[in-house]
Write an enzyme that holds these catalytic residues in place. Structure first.
Site, PDB file in Angstrom:
ATOM      1  N   GLN A   1       0.840  -1.198   0.000  1.00 17.80           N
ATOM      2  CA  GLN A   1       0.000   0.000   0.000  1.00 17.80           C
ATOM      3  C   GLN A   1       0.872   1.244   0.000  1.00 17.80           C
ATOM      4  O   GLN A   1       1.988   1.240   0.530  1.00 17.80           O
ATOM      5  CB  GLN A   1      -0.952  -0.023   1.195  1.00 17.80           C
ATOM      6  CG  GLN A   1      -0.279  -0.113   2.555  1.00 17.80           C
ATOM      7  CD  GLN A   1      -1.280  -0.268   3.703  1.00 17.80           C
ATOM      8  OE1 GLN A   1      -2.429  -0.638   3.509  1.00 17.80           O
ATOM      9  NE2 GLN A   1      -0.847   0.035   4.913  1.00 17.80           N
TER      10      GLN A   1
ATOM     11  N   HIS B   1       0.434  -4.483   2.871  1.00 12.85           N
ATOM     12  CA  HIS B   1      -0.959  -4.652   3.279  1.00 12.85           C
ATOM     13  C   HIS B   1      -1.164  -6.114   3.674  1.00 12.85           C
ATOM     14  O   HIS B   1      -1.668  -6.401   4.742  1.00 12.85           O
ATOM     15  CB  HIS B   1      -1.910  -4.230   2.150  1.00 12.85           C
ATOM     16  CG  HIS B   1      -3.370  -4.438   2.468  1.00 12.85           C
ATOM     17  ND1 HIS B   1      -4.384  -3.928   1.709  1.00 12.85           N
ATOM     18  CD2 HIS B   1      -3.996  -5.130   3.448  1.00 12.85           C
ATOM     19  CE1 HIS B   1      -5.570  -4.275   2.223  1.00 12.85           C
ATOM     20  NE2 HIS B   1      -5.359  -5.012   3.272  1.00 12.85           N
TER      21      HIS B   1
ATOM     22  N   PHE C   1      -3.926  -4.831  13.096  1.00 14.43           N
ATOM     23  CA  PHE C   1      -3.832  -5.037  11.645  1.00 14.43           C
ATOM     24  C   PHE C   1      -3.155  -6.378  11.353  1.00 14.43           C
ATOM     25  O   PHE C   1      -3.656  -7.170  10.551  1.00 14.43           O
ATOM     26  CB  PHE C   1      -3.028  -3.882  11.043  1.00 14.43           C
ATOM     27  CG  PHE C   1      -2.948  -3.838   9.538  1.00 14.43           C
ATOM     28  CD1 PHE C   1      -3.942  -4.348   8.718  1.00 14.43           C
ATOM     29  CD2 PHE C   1      -1.848  -3.238   8.921  1.00 14.43           C
ATOM     30  CE1 PHE C   1      -3.858  -4.270   7.326  1.00 14.43           C
ATOM     31  CE2 PHE C   1      -1.752  -3.152   7.541  1.00 14.43           C
ATOM     32  CZ  PHE C   1      -2.748  -3.672   6.749  1.00 14.43           C
TER      33      PHE C   1
ATOM     34  N   HIS D   1      -5.492  -9.197  12.174  1.00 15.73           N
ATOM     35  CA  HIS D   1      -6.523  -9.335  11.137  1.00 15.73           C
ATOM     36  C   HIS D   1      -5.960 -10.048   9.913  1.00 15.73           C
ATOM     37  O   HIS D   1      -6.605 -10.945   9.363  1.00 15.73           O
ATOM     38  CB  HIS D   1      -7.054  -7.950  10.746  1.00 15.73           C
ATOM     39  CG  HIS D   1      -7.953  -7.960   9.553  1.00 15.73           C
ATOM     40  ND1 HIS D   1      -9.306  -8.214   9.645  1.00 15.73           N
ATOM     41  CD2 HIS D   1      -7.691  -7.770   8.237  1.00 15.73           C
ATOM     42  CE1 HIS D   1      -9.838  -8.178   8.418  1.00 15.73           C
ATOM     43  NE2 HIS D   1      -8.884  -7.908   7.557  1.00 15.73           N
ATOM     44  N   GLU D   2      -4.777  -9.657   9.491  1.00 19.95           N
ATOM     45  CA  GLU D   2      -4.191 -10.260   8.284  1.00 19.95           C
ATOM     46  C   GLU D   2      -3.893 -11.744   8.494  1.00 19.95           C
ATOM     47  O   GLU D   2      -4.112 -12.563   7.602  1.00 19.95           O
ATOM     48  CB  GLU D   2      -2.937  -9.490   7.856  1.00 19.95           C
ATOM     49  CG  GLU D   2      -3.249  -8.090   7.313  1.00 19.95           C
ATOM     50  CD  GLU D   2      -4.134  -8.116   6.062  1.00 19.95           C
ATOM     51  OE1 GLU D   2      -3.842  -8.886   5.125  1.00 19.95           O
ATOM     52  OE2 GLU D   2      -5.133  -7.366   6.025  1.00 19.95           O
TER      53      GLU D   2
ATOM     54  N   LYS E   1      -7.489 -13.589   8.857  1.00 21.91           N
ATOM     55  CA  LYS E   1      -8.290 -13.610   7.623  1.00 21.91           C
ATOM     56  C   LYS E   1      -7.560 -14.334   6.486  1.00 21.91           C
ATOM     57  O   LYS E   1      -8.157 -15.122   5.767  1.00 21.91           O
ATOM     58  CB  LYS E   1      -8.635 -12.181   7.190  1.00 21.91           C
ATOM     59  CG  LYS E   1      -9.463 -12.106   5.893  1.00 21.91           C
ATOM     60  CD  LYS E   1      -9.978 -10.700   5.624  1.00 21.91           C
ATOM     61  CE  LYS E   1     -10.725 -10.614   4.310  1.00 21.91           C
ATOM     62  NZ  LYS E   1     -11.180  -9.247   4.016  1.00 21.91           N
ATOM     63  N   HIS E   2      -6.284 -14.054   6.337  1.00 22.14           N
ATOM     64  CA  HIS E   2      -5.558 -14.588   5.176  1.00 22.14           C
ATOM     65  C   HIS E   2      -4.526 -15.663   5.534  1.00 22.14           C
ATOM     66  O   HIS E   2      -4.446 -16.693   4.883  1.00 22.14           O
ATOM     67  CB  HIS E   2      -4.859 -13.437   4.443  1.00 22.14           C
ATOM     68  CG  HIS E   2      -5.792 -12.382   3.955  1.00 22.14           C
ATOM     69  ND1 HIS E   2      -6.582 -12.550   2.842  1.00 22.14           N
ATOM     70  CD2 HIS E   2      -6.081 -11.147   4.426  1.00 22.14           C
ATOM     71  CE1 HIS E   2      -7.314 -11.447   2.646  1.00 22.14           C
ATOM     72  NE2 HIS E   2      -7.034 -10.584   3.599  1.00 22.14           N
TER      73      HIS E   2
HETATM   74  P1  5GP Z   1      -8.259  -6.729   4.404  1.00 24.29           P
HETATM   75  O1  5GP Z   1      -9.532  -7.331   4.908  1.00 24.29           O
HETATM   76  O2  5GP Z   1      -8.491  -5.743   3.387  1.00 24.29           O
HETATM   77  O3  5GP Z   1      -7.110  -7.643   4.298  1.00 24.29           O
HETATM   78  O4  5GP Z   1      -7.731  -5.865   5.678  1.00 24.29           O
HETATM   79  C1  5GP Z   1      -8.054  -4.567   5.837  1.00 24.29           C
HETATM   80  C2  5GP Z   1      -8.527  -4.378   7.252  1.00 24.29           C
HETATM   81  O5  5GP Z   1      -7.446  -4.060   8.113  1.00 24.29           O
HETATM   82  C3  5GP Z   1      -9.508  -3.257   7.294  1.00 24.29           C
HETATM   83  O6  5GP Z   1     -10.601  -3.654   8.081  1.00 24.29           O
HETATM   84  C4  5GP Z   1      -8.788  -2.128   7.972  1.00 24.29           C
HETATM   85  O7  5GP Z   1      -9.599  -1.429   8.857  1.00 24.29           O
HETATM   86  C5  5GP Z   1      -7.668  -2.810   8.729  1.00 24.29           C
HETATM   87  N1  5GP Z   1      -6.434  -2.034   8.635  1.00 24.29           N
HETATM   88  C6  5GP Z   1      -5.713  -1.575   9.662  1.00 24.29           C
HETATM   89  N2  5GP Z   1      -4.657  -0.866   9.236  1.00 24.29           N
HETATM   90  C7  5GP Z   1      -4.706  -0.890   7.881  1.00 24.29           C
HETATM   91  C8  5GP Z   1      -3.879  -0.336   6.867  1.00 24.29           C
HETATM   92  O8  5GP Z   1      -2.851   0.320   7.105  1.00 24.29           O
HETATM   93  N3  5GP Z   1      -4.253  -0.579   5.594  1.00 24.29           N
HETATM   94  C9  5GP Z   1      -5.356  -1.311   5.282  1.00 24.29           C
HETATM   95  N4  5GP Z   1      -5.641  -1.513   3.992  1.00 24.29           N
HETATM   96  N5  5GP Z   1      -6.170  -1.838   6.212  1.00 24.29           N
HETATM   97  C10 5GP Z   1      -5.843  -1.637   7.498  1.00 24.29           C
HETATM   98  P1  5GP Z   2     -10.592  -4.396  -1.876  1.00 27.39           P
HETATM   99  O1  5GP Z   2     -12.068  -4.427  -1.985  1.00 27.39           O
HETATM  100  O2  5GP Z   2     -10.018  -3.153  -1.309  1.00 27.39           O
HETATM  101  O3  5GP Z   2      -9.855  -4.948  -3.056  1.00 27.39           O
HETATM  102  O4  5GP Z   2     -10.245  -5.485  -0.765  1.00 27.39           O
HETATM  103  C1  5GP Z   2     -10.771  -5.394   0.503  1.00 27.39           C
HETATM  104  C2  5GP Z   2     -10.323  -6.585   1.263  1.00 27.39           C
HETATM  105  O5  5GP Z   2     -10.775  -7.766   0.622  1.00 27.39           O
HETATM  106  C3  5GP Z   2      -8.814  -6.733   1.300  1.00 27.39           C
HETATM  107  O6  5GP Z   2      -8.248  -6.069   2.370  1.00 27.39           O
HETATM  108  C4  5GP Z   2      -8.603  -8.200   1.370  1.00 27.39           C
HETATM  109  O7  5GP Z   2      -8.590  -8.649   2.689  1.00 27.39           O
HETATM  110  C5  5GP Z   2      -9.780  -8.753   0.676  1.00 27.39           C
HETATM  111  N1  5GP Z   2      -9.451  -9.191  -0.687  1.00 27.39           N
HETATM  112  C6  5GP Z   2      -9.316  -8.464  -1.814  1.00 27.39           C
HETATM  113  N2  5GP Z   2      -9.041  -9.260  -2.853  1.00 27.39           N
HETATM  114  C7  5GP Z   2      -8.996 -10.522  -2.357  1.00 27.39           C
HETATM  115  C8  5GP Z   2      -8.789 -11.797  -2.926  1.00 27.39           C
HETATM  116  O8  5GP Z   2      -8.573 -11.956  -4.108  1.00 27.39           O
HETATM  117  N3  5GP Z   2      -8.837 -12.855  -2.091  1.00 27.39           N
HETATM  118  C9  5GP Z   2      -9.065 -12.734  -0.767  1.00 27.39           C
HETATM  119  N4  5GP Z   2      -9.078 -13.845  -0.021  1.00 27.39           N
HETATM  120  N5  5GP Z   2      -9.298 -11.562  -0.197  1.00 27.39           N
HETATM  121  C10 5GP Z   2      -9.250 -10.472  -0.982  1.00 27.39           C
END
Ligand code: 5GP
Ligand code: 5GP
Length: 218
Positions: A16, A43, A93, A96-97, A100-101
Site C-alpha cells: 500500500q 498490506h 492489523f 486481522h491479516e 483472515k488470510h
Molecule cells: P483486508 O480485509 O483488506 O485484508 O484488511 C483490511 C482491514 O485491516 C480493514 O478492516 C482495515 O480497517 C484494517 N487495517 C488496519 N490498518 C490498515 C492499513 O494500514 N491498511 C489497510 N488496507 N487496512 C488496514
Molecule cells: P478491496 O475491496 O479493497 O480490493 O479489498 C478489501 C479486502 O478484501 C482486502 O483487504 C482483502 O482482505 C480482501 N481481498 C481483496 N481481494 C482478495 C482476494 O482476491 N482474495 C481474498 N481472499 N481476499 C481479498
C-alpha cells in the site's frame, strides 16, 4: 475440530502507498510509534485459488499470537505499519491479516514463517525506487499515465502488477495499492497466474506522503 485442507495456487503480495491512504475524506492515523517512512508498506500476503472464489478465515482457532513474531518486531514496525484510525501499535492489523488470510495458508506457513515471508518479499523489491528510476515520483497534483506506472513496475520488478486506486477529496484517482504475485511458499515473485482488472483510470496521481510538494515548484 474439523480440519479443512486449504489449497491455494499462489499468493498475492499486496503493498500500500501511505500517501494515498491518508489523502482521502476519511484520512488516516499514524501508528503510536510515529509517522511511517514515505515508502510502500505491506498490506498483506493473501493465498489465492485460481479456480475457487475467495476463502477467508480458514481456521477460527488459530489466533494471532504476537509472542510468536516478537523477534520480527523492528522489521514489522518499519515494513507493515497500520494507517487505520484510531492510532494503534499495529498488532490489530497484523492479527486481522493472519486470521483472515494467513490461516488460509497454514499448510505452508506457521505465524512466524508467514510474517517473515512477507517481510522478505518486501525487502526483495524496492517499488518506490523502481518507480523513481522511471521518473515516477510521489508529487501532488501531477498525473501519470496508468500504462507508464504499470510498465515501470513490469520493467523494474519483472512482473505485471495489478494496481488499485482510491480517490482524494477532489475525486482525483491515486495509486493506493500494488498487487504482485508470489509462488505458494513465497520464495519468489512470479507472473500472476490469473489476470484481474485493477481499479485505476488511465491517468493517476502518485500523491506525496508528508510535506506537500507543489508540482509547480519542481
Ligand atoms: P483486508 O480485509 O483488506 O485484508 O484488511 C483490511 C482491514 O485491516 C480493514 O478492516 C482495515 O480497517 C484494517 N487495517 C488496519 N490498518 C490498515 C492499513 O494500514 N491498511 C489497510 N488496507 N487496512 C488496514
Ligand atoms: P478491496 O475491496 O479493497 O480490493 O479489498 C478489501 C479486502 O478484501 C482486502 O483487504 C482483502 O482482505 C480482501 N481481498 C481483496 N481481494 C482478495 C482476494 O482476491 N482474495 C481474498 N481472499 N481476499 C481479498
Amino acid at each position: 475440530v474439523l480440519c479443512v485442507a486449504q489449497d491455494y495456487d499462489f499468493l498475492y503480495f499486496v503493498q500500500q502507498w501511505p500517501g494515498a491512504l491518508c489523502d482521502t475524506k476519511v484520512s488516516c492515523c499514524y501508528p503510536i510509534t510515529g509517522k511511517p517512512a514515505a515508502n510502500f508498506s505491506i498490506h498483506g500476503l493473501w493465498p489465492i485459488s485460481s479456480s475457487k472464489k475467495r476463502t477467508d478465515f480458514c481456521d477460527r482457532e488459530n489466533h494471532f499470537d504476537y509472542s510468536k513474531i516478537s523477534d520480527l518486531s523492528n522489521r514489522m514496525q518499519v515494513s507493515w505499519p497500520s494507517l487505520s484510525c484510531p492510532s494503534s501499535n499495529n498488532t490489530k492489523f497484523w492479527s486481522h491479516e493472519w486470521e483472515k488470510h494467513g490461516t488460509c495458508a497454514e499448510s505452508a506457513f506457521d505465524q512466524h514463517k508467514y510474517f517473515e515471508a512477507a517481510l522478505n518479499l518486501k525487502d526483495s523489491v524496492d517499488l518506490l525506487q523502481v518507480l523513481k528510476n522511471a521518473g515516477i515520483e510521489p508529487v501532488d497534483g501531477k498525473l501519470y499515465s496508468l500504462d507508464s506506472v504499470k510498465e515501470a513496475i513490469q520493467k523494474g520488478v519483472g512482473f505485471v502488477p495489478r494496481l488499485i486506486c482510491n480517490k482524494d477529496i477532489s475525486k482525483t484517482s491515486q495509486l493506493k495499492e500494488v498487487y504482485l504475485c508470489a509462488d505458494k511458499n513465497a520464495s519468489t515473485l512470479i507472473e500472476c497466474p490469473i489476470t484481474r482488472g485493477g481499479s485505476c483510470p488511465s491517468k493517476i496521481e502518485f500523491p506525496s506522503f508528508g510535506s506537500p510538494t507543489p508540482a509547480a515548484a519542481l
